[in-house]
Design an enzyme around this catalytic site. Structure first.
Site: not given
Length: 390
Positions: A77, A108, A143
């Protein structure tokens, strides 16, 4: 473009093109499942729910049944792209420009996930399977969100199945400037607090028949914010308290409000734990409120306690892999915010290492192809050395 599972660049591009903004899976977990299952991994799609939060799809994939069991933890995510017009490339294109892969999640942490998948598949292909132990992927879609229906619940699910993880590598982007700068071996704890000071609403021209809570709240938070918590420890920087929100439910300038609210965030080191830091806040708020005659409510919520993975075989194995590829001896650090390592530390030793984090959550997030390829090599050496000595 044909997706080559052991090509971290192609896989990073494919993952970026999955618009998996929290909590949407966006096809990213399906993509990974379709790569891992043909390689022999048993995959479980785990959808967890909680009242008041969105349902979240997660993936747990494991190859082997013995020990030692090494797990890679990551997330597919991503945060929203923000103002897409400000990007020089479409944020979910995975475009390559000047030797860099661009897109939301490139660093990320889709690039890190791609690198470990590629490294694992190369290792498995080279050995015609997994020579010993077990290798797993613990991939969440929660997350960047509330972190309620993700890693925590996967770990509970593993416990219910009596699955034991011996060591975990989290692929968070850990390097501030260059690949090989830092390995994260711990994180500070994070505690949120909310202070509501109650007064009496009234006309601003008649303060004598009202009770203004704003000045009282201001004095309380000034006491908290100006206090020194500690000087830091050998492994952690000093603890700090930040006032993050001050709000008053009032839009009229001639009305004294009936209450005032402040929200705080405290990042604390290993001199503290959650009960101890909560007690410190309670005592200081109580003393200030007593001096001011303030009525108040105080509540807390935590996002993770402080932890430290002591140097040992896991840290050494990763350090050696980083140094052998980059020529740098990475610093062992505990800085930054929080990550899912804060949950994983309860079941096994955990370390964090990934790409350079200079562009995470920014417009034009990107990683260099060279870093992706080197990270894949680092992960490959780490896997090989772990199973040789684990």
């Amino acid at each position: 473009m044909t997706l080559v599972p052991t090509d971290p660049v192609a896989l990073t591009q494919a993952l970026i093109r999955c618009q998996s903004v929290t909590p949407d899976e966006g096809g990213a977990l399906t993509l990974l499942q379709n790569i891992l299952e043909p390689a022999g991994f048993t995959c479980h799609r785990l959808i967890f729910t909680e009242p008041g939060t969105p349902d979240v799809d997660n993936l747990y994939a494991r190859l082997g049944s013995g020990r030692p069991h090494l797990s890679f933890a990551g997330h597919t995510d991503v945060v929203p792209a923000g103002n897409e017009a400000a990007w020089t490339v479409p944020p979910f294109s995975g475009d390559i420009r000047d030797g860099k892969v661009y897109g939301r999640g490139a660093v990320d942490m889709k690039g890190c996930v791609a690198a470990f998948v590629s490294a694992a598949l190369k290792y498995i292909h080279h050995h015609s399977g997994l020579p010993r132990g077990s290798l797993s992927f613990l991939i969440t879609g929660d997350e960047e969100g509330p972190s309620i229906n993700g890693t925590m619940k996967i770990l509970d699910w593993l416990k219910s199945r009596d699955e034991v993880v011996d060591a975990c590598l989290v692929g968070e982007p850990s390097n501030p400037s260059a690949l090989g700068d830092e390995i994260r071996i711990g994180r500070r704890g994070s505690l949120n607090a909310e202070i509501v000071v109650h007064g009496k609403q009234g006309h601003s021209a008649y303060p004598q028949i009202a009770d203004n809570p704003v000045p009282k709240l201001a004095r309380i938070i000034d006491r908290l914010a100006s206090a020194k918590l500690d000087d830091g420890t050998p492994d952690f920087q000093p603890s700090n308290l930040q006032v993050t929100v001050i709000s008053v439910p009032n839009t009229a300038t001639n009305v004294i409000p009936g209450q005032a609210v402040a929200k705080l965030n405290i990042r604390y080191n290993d001199l503290w734990n959650r009960p101890k830091i909560e007690s410190w806040v309670r005592d200081n708020v109580a003393r200030a409120a007593a001096e001011l005659g303030a009525k108040y409510d105080l509540s807390f919520s935590g996002t993770g306690d402080v932890f430290l993975t002591q140097p040992g075989p896991l840290v050494t194995t990763l350090t050696d892999a980083v140094k052998s590829v980059t020529g740098r001896t990475p610093a062992l650090t505990t800085g930054g915010g929080t990550s899912d390592a804060r949950f994983i530390k309860d079941i096994c030793p955990v370390v964090e290492f990934g790409l350079v984090n200079a562009t995470i959550h920014q417009v034009d997030e990107h990683t260099s192809i060279d870093d992706l390829e080197k990270l894949t090599e680092i992960y490959g050496r780490f896997i090989s050395n772990f199973f040789r000595s684990g």
